[in-house]
Scaffold this active site. Structure first.
Site, PDB file in Angstrom:
ATOM      1  N   THR A   7      26.098 -17.635 -44.502  1.00  0.00           N
ATOM      2  CA  THR A   7      26.278 -18.916 -44.084  1.00  0.00           C
ATOM      3  C   THR A   7      26.850 -20.095 -45.065  1.00  0.00           C
ATOM      4  OG1 THR A   7      24.700 -20.820 -42.672  1.00  0.00           O
ATOM      5  CG2 THR A   7      23.845 -19.478 -44.728  1.00  0.00           C
ATOM      6  N   ASN A   9      25.509 -23.111 -44.351  1.00  0.00           N
ATOM      7  CA  ASN A   9      24.606 -24.120 -44.042  1.00  0.00           C
ATOM      8  C   ASN A   9      23.545 -24.187 -44.966  1.00  0.00           C
ATOM      9  OD1 ASN A   9      22.300 -25.592 -43.154  1.00  0.00           O
ATOM     10  ND2 ASN A   9      22.892 -24.867 -40.871  1.00  0.00           N
ATOM     11  N   ASP A  68      22.050 -15.285 -36.086  1.00  0.00           N
ATOM     12  CA  ASP A  68      22.717 -15.643 -35.115  1.00  0.00           C
ATOM     13  C   ASP A  68      21.402 -16.121 -34.005  1.00  0.00           C
ATOM     14  OD1 ASP A  68      25.038 -16.982 -33.829  1.00  0.00           O
ATOM     15  OD2 ASP A  68      24.865 -15.387 -32.316  1.00  0.00           O
ATOM     16  N   PHE A 149      16.849 -30.002 -35.540  1.00  0.00           N
ATOM     17  CA  PHE A 149      18.253 -30.041 -35.108  1.00  0.00           C
ATOM     18  C   PHE A 149      18.477 -29.522 -33.796  1.00  0.00           C
ATOM     19  CE2 PHE A 149      19.712 -25.667 -35.481  1.00  0.00           C
ATOM     20  CZ  PHE A 149      18.519 -25.122 -36.239  1.00  0.00           C
ATOM     21  N   HIS A 177      11.303 -19.003 -34.235  1.00  0.00           N
ATOM     22  CA  HIS A 177      11.945 -17.896 -34.041  1.00  0.00           C
ATOM     23  C   HIS A 177      12.736 -17.241 -35.360  1.00  0.00           C
ATOM     24  CE1 HIS A 177      14.494 -21.320 -33.480  1.00  0.00           C
ATOM     25  NE2 HIS A 177      15.701 -20.823 -33.452  1.00  0.00           N
TER      26      HIS A 177
HETATM   27  P1  IMP Z   1      23.521 -20.491 -35.081  1.00  0.00           P
HETATM   28  O1  IMP Z   1      22.616 -19.412 -35.269  1.00  0.00           O
HETATM   29  O2  IMP Z   1      23.411 -21.450 -36.480  1.00  0.00           O
HETATM   30  O3  IMP Z   1      24.814 -20.009 -34.560  1.00  0.00           O
HETATM   31  O4  IMP Z   1      22.959 -21.481 -34.066  1.00  0.00           O
HETATM   32  C1  IMP Z   1      23.414 -21.831 -32.633  1.00  0.00           C
HETATM   33  C2  IMP Z   1      22.899 -22.817 -31.989  1.00  0.00           C
HETATM   34  O5  IMP Z   1      21.614 -22.506 -31.367  1.00  0.00           O
HETATM   35  C3  IMP Z   1      22.600 -24.135 -32.969  1.00  0.00           C
HETATM   36  O6  IMP Z   1      23.701 -24.973 -32.994  1.00  0.00           O
HETATM   37  C4  IMP Z   1      21.457 -24.954 -32.036  1.00  0.00           C
HETATM   38  O7  IMP Z   1      22.521 -25.286 -30.989  1.00  0.00           O
HETATM   39  C5  IMP Z   1      21.116 -23.660 -31.366  1.00  0.00           C
HETATM   40  N1  IMP Z   1      19.600 -23.370 -32.173  1.00  0.00           N
HETATM   41  C6  IMP Z   1      19.269 -22.519 -32.793  1.00  0.00           C
HETATM   42  N2  IMP Z   1      18.193 -22.356 -33.527  1.00  0.00           N
HETATM   43  C7  IMP Z   1      17.640 -23.509 -33.297  1.00  0.00           C
HETATM   44  C8  IMP Z   1      16.566 -24.201 -33.572  1.00  0.00           C
HETATM   45  O8  IMP Z   1      15.747 -23.993 -34.460  1.00  0.00           O
HETATM   46  N3  IMP Z   1      16.372 -25.413 -33.023  1.00  0.00           N
HETATM   47  C9  IMP Z   1      17.244 -26.138 -32.229  1.00  0.00           C
HETATM   48  N4  IMP Z   1      18.462 -25.256 -31.832  1.00  0.00           N
HETATM   49  C10 IMP Z   1      18.580 -24.422 -32.383  1.00  0.00           C
END
Ligand code: IMP
Length: 197
Positions: A7, A9, A68, A149, A177
């Site tokens: 990542t 991030n 993911d 977020f 999660h």
């Molecule tokens: P990724 O796993 O970083 O690709 O997350 C995908 C998308 O899922 C993020 O941009 C959020 O829109 C949503 N998401 C995942 N985890 C969270 C969380 O803990 N809070 C709020 N949104 C989440």
């Protein structure tokens, strides 16, 4: 041991380093000098987590994991799901349009059940492992809270009255999660002495 997290991030890296403690040093893609974005081409959380982990594993051949995650709303047949980050469009500067779209779709809908899901794919010594975390809750009508977020301001986990965005990070991390999936991965790594050395 060192573990690469696929990542860019740094917030996520920090969050995970907090959960993992001192035994494992988490390195981000920036830390290892990989500056490109990895496209999420899969149609499931597992596929996307695998693509991210495997792309980097094929180059560096070191222990690596990727995650993911997304929000699955029951009344919307699991949407936005893997499209959570790009629900109302790709590359938007702020998150509000995604929340507005979701709330519009749920306008007048009684069933507010939703869950956040997170899948981690770990690749070590050419073997692939998956770990999953889930948290059930409800989508409220109006956003509340400034922390976190994504969809945090409209998600109230079951058994709580605050949204994720009204909780501080420690509170959210106890139940989220992602932290569930991470803890499963760490327990696995620690239970395999040949891996954790
Ligand atoms: P990724 O796993 O970083 O690709 O997350 C995908 C998308 O899922 C993020 O941009 C959020 O829109 C949503 N998401 C995942 N985890 C969270 C969380 O803990 N809070 C709020 N949104 C989440």
């Amino acid at each position: 041991m060192e573990l690469i997290f696929a990542t860019h991030n740094e917030g996520k890296v920090h969050e995970i380093q907090n959960i993992v403690g001192d035994n494992i040093k988490i390195l981000s893609l920036t830390d290892i000098g990989y500056l490109e974005e990895i496209p999420e081409t899969g149609s499931t959380f597992n596929e996307n987590a695998f693509v991210k982990a495997n792309t980097i594993y094929q180059i560096y051949r070191k222990p690596i994991f990727a995650d993911d995650s997304g929000l699955e709303v029951r009344a919307l047949n699991g949407r936005p799901g893997v499209y959570s980050a790009r629900y109302a469009g790709v590359g938007l500067k702020n998150f509000e349009p995604h929340i507005v779209k979701l709330l519009n779709e749920l306008n007048g809908v009684k069933d507010r059940k939703a869950r956040f899901k997170s899948v981690i794919c770990l690749i070590i010594n050419d073997k692939t492992y998956y770990f999953e975390g889930l948290i059930n809750g409800q989508i409220i009508d109006h956003p509340r809270g400034n922390n976190g977020f994504g969809y945090d301001p409209i998600f109230v986990p079951d058994g709580y009255t605050k949204t994720f965005a009204e909780m501080d990070l420690d509170e959210k991390n106890k139940i989220s999660h992602r932290s569930q999936a991470i803890r499963k991965m760490i327990d696995f790594i620690m239970s395999e002495p040949q891996i954790s050395e």
